[in-house]
Write a protein that holds these residues in place. Structure first.
Motif, PDB file in Angstrom:
ATOM      1  N   PRO A  82       0.837  -1.214   0.000  1.00 24.11           N
ATOM      2  CA  PRO A  82       0.000   0.000   0.000  1.00 24.11           C
ATOM      3  C   PRO A  82       0.870   1.262   0.000  1.00 24.11           C
ATOM      4  O   PRO A  82       1.989   1.259   0.507  1.00 24.11           O
ATOM      5  CB  PRO A  82      -0.799  -0.110   1.298  1.00 24.11           C
ATOM      6  CG  PRO A  82      -0.215  -1.227   2.077  1.00 24.11           C
ATOM      7  CD  PRO A  82       0.702  -2.005   1.193  1.00 24.11           C
ATOM      8  N   ALA A  83       0.305   2.315  -0.599  1.00 23.35           N
ATOM      9  CA  ALA A  83       1.033   3.587  -0.672  1.00 23.35           C
ATOM     10  C   ALA A  83       1.289   4.147   0.724  1.00 23.35           C
ATOM     11  O   ALA A  83       2.362   4.681   1.003  1.00 23.35           O
ATOM     12  CB  ALA A  83       0.256   4.585  -1.514  1.00 23.35           C
ATOM     13  N   ASP A  84       0.290   4.036   1.606  1.00 23.04           N
ATOM     14  CA  ASP A  84       0.485   4.518   2.976  1.00 23.04           C
ATOM     15  C   ASP A  84       1.042   3.366   3.807  1.00 23.04           C
ATOM     16  O   ASP A  84       0.346   2.439   4.171  1.00 23.04           O
ATOM     17  CB  ASP A  84      -0.825   5.047   3.574  1.00 23.04           C
ATOM     18  CG  ASP A  84      -1.879   3.971   3.726  1.00 23.04           C
ATOM     19  OD1 ASP A  84      -1.830   2.978   2.967  1.00 23.04           O
ATOM     20  OD2 ASP A  84      -2.736   4.108   4.606  1.00 23.04           O
ATOM     21  N   THR A  85       2.289   3.397   4.053  1.00 25.71           N
ATOM     22  CA  THR A  85       2.930   2.314   4.801  1.00 25.71           C
ATOM     23  C   THR A  85       2.479   2.372   6.249  1.00 25.71           C
ATOM     24  O   THR A  85       2.845   3.260   7.007  1.00 25.71           O
ATOM     25  CB  THR A  85       4.458   2.403   4.708  1.00 25.71           C
ATOM     26  OG1 THR A  85       4.859   3.716   5.068  1.00 25.71           O
ATOM     27  CG2 THR A  85       4.938   2.084   3.308  1.00 25.71           C
ATOM     28  N   THR A  86       1.675   1.406   6.617  1.00 24.11           N
ATOM     29  CA  THR A  86       1.137   1.350   7.980  1.00 24.11           C
ATOM     30  C   THR A  86       2.021   0.525   8.891  1.00 24.11           C
ATOM     31  O   THR A  86       1.696   0.351  10.060  1.00 24.11           O
ATOM     32  CB  THR A  86      -0.279   0.735   7.960  1.00 24.11           C
ATOM     33  OG1 THR A  86      -0.187  -0.580   7.406  1.00 24.11           O
ATOM     34  CG2 THR A  86      -1.237   1.574   7.148  1.00 24.11           C
ATOM     35  N   GLY A  87       3.098   0.011   8.354  1.00 21.18           N
ATOM     36  CA  GLY A  87       3.977  -0.807   9.166  1.00 21.18           C
ATOM     37  C   GLY A  87       3.664  -2.282   9.073  1.00 21.18           C
ATOM     38  O   GLY A  87       4.446  -3.116   9.493  1.00 21.18           O
ATOM     39  N   ARG A  88       2.500  -2.623   8.511  1.00 19.58           N
ATOM     40  CA  ARG A  88       2.144  -4.025   8.355  1.00 19.58           C
ATOM     41  C   ARG A  88       2.842  -4.576   7.121  1.00 19.58           C
ATOM     42  O   ARG A  88       2.813  -3.972   6.057  1.00 19.58           O
ATOM     43  CB  ARG A  88       0.632  -4.171   8.198  1.00 19.58           C
ATOM     44  CG  ARG A  88       0.182  -5.615   8.003  1.00 19.58           C
ATOM     45  CD  ARG A  88      -1.316  -5.767   7.827  1.00 19.58           C
ATOM     46  NE  ARG A  88      -1.903  -5.091   6.692  1.00 19.58           N
ATOM     47  CZ  ARG A  88      -1.832  -5.521   5.427  1.00 19.58           C
ATOM     48  NH1 ARG A  88      -1.157  -6.591   5.117  1.00 19.58           N
ATOM     49  NH2 ARG A  88      -2.444  -4.847   4.472  1.00 19.58           N
ATOM     50  N   PRO A  89       3.488  -5.725   7.245  1.00 18.43           N
ATOM     51  CA  PRO A  89       4.122  -6.309   6.060  1.00 18.43           C
ATOM     52  C   PRO A  89       3.076  -6.743   5.039  1.00 18.43           C
ATOM     53  O   PRO A  89       1.914  -6.969   5.384  1.00 18.43           O
ATOM     54  CB  PRO A  89       4.894  -7.513   6.606  1.00 18.43           C
ATOM     55  CG  PRO A  89       4.352  -7.772   7.962  1.00 18.43           C
ATOM     56  CD  PRO A  89       3.681  -6.518   8.444  1.00 18.43           C
ATOM     57  N   ALA A  90       3.507  -6.857   3.802  1.00 18.13           N
ATOM     58  CA  ALA A  90       2.604  -7.304   2.743  1.00 18.13           C
ATOM     59  C   ALA A  90       2.115  -8.716   3.054  1.00 18.13           C
ATOM     60  O   ALA A  90       2.826  -9.524   3.657  1.00 18.13           O
ATOM     61  CB  ALA A  90       3.322  -7.275   1.398  1.00 18.13           C
ATOM     62  N   ARG A  91       0.885  -8.995   2.660  1.00 19.54           N
ATOM     63  CA  ARG A  91       0.298 -10.314   2.876  1.00 19.54           C
ATOM     64  C   ARG A  91       0.386 -11.135   1.599  1.00 19.54           C
ATOM     65  O   ARG A  91       0.275 -10.605   0.495  1.00 19.54           O
ATOM     66  CB  ARG A  91      -1.176 -10.197   3.265  1.00 19.54           C
ATOM     67  CG  ARG A  91      -1.397  -9.635   4.620  1.00 19.54           C
ATOM     68  CD  ARG A  91      -2.869  -9.533   4.904  1.00 19.54           C
ATOM     69  NE  ARG A  91      -3.080  -9.091   6.279  1.00 19.54           N
ATOM     70  CZ  ARG A  91      -4.158  -8.481   6.703  1.00 19.54           C
ATOM     71  NH1 ARG A  91      -5.154  -8.240   5.868  1.00 19.54           N
ATOM     72  NH2 ARG A  91      -4.265  -8.112   7.960  1.00 19.54           N
ATOM     73  N   LYS A  92       0.536 -12.426   1.787  1.00 22.48           N
ATOM     74  CA  LYS A  92       0.466 -13.356   0.665  1.00 22.48           C
ATOM     75  C   LYS A  92      -0.939 -13.943   0.683  1.00 22.48           C
ATOM     76  O   LYS A  92      -1.377 -14.503   1.680  1.00 22.48           O
ATOM     77  CB  LYS A  92       1.509 -14.458   0.818  1.00 22.48           C
ATOM     78  CG  LYS A  92       1.654 -15.338  -0.386  1.00 22.48           C
ATOM     79  CD  LYS A  92       2.843 -16.277  -0.204  1.00 22.48           C
ATOM     80  CE  LYS A  92       3.171 -16.999  -1.474  1.00 22.48           C
ATOM     81  NZ  LYS A  92       4.363 -17.857  -1.294  1.00 22.48           N
TER      82      LYS A  92
END
Length: 108
Positions: free
Chosen positions: A59-69
């Motif tokens: 996501p453009a706004d990095t919320t700190g959550r890693p990308a999900r598979k």
């Protein structure tokens, strides 16, 4: 595919909505499985062509959550899962069909 109870729970979770993408933690909760059981199972299902996977776009706004598979049943995977669960249901012993156990013998 050998249908074990954990695999049946994963396939049932996928079949709740076959068009929905599911991520690992979501599947862990739905199937009540530990990650050490789930992820090797998903890898085998991917090798067999039953499941596909792809990473979500970051996501453009990095919320700190890693990308999900995200995982999804393939078209053949939906058919295979339904057939495997139907066969397991037919093979399961029915309560009324169980052979009664003999009464314990009295020891005198």
């Amino acid at each position: 595919m050998k249908l074990t109870e954990p695999l049946a729970r994963v396939l049932t979770a996928f079949l709740a909505d076959p068009t929905e993408d599911r991520y690992g933690y979501d599947l862990m909760k739905a199937a009540r499985l530990a990650s050490g059981t789930l992820y090797p199972m998903l890898a085998r299902l991917m090798d067999e062509g039953v499941v596909t996977a792809e990473w979500e776009p970051q996501p453009a706004d990095t919320t700190g959550r890693p990308a999900r598979k995200y995982y999804r049943l393939t078209g053949d995977g939906v058919r295979i899962a339904r057939e495997a669960l139907a066969q397991a249901s037919m093979d399961a012993p029915r309560d009324g069909a169980r052979m009664p156990r003999p009464a314990p013998r009295e020891v005198m």
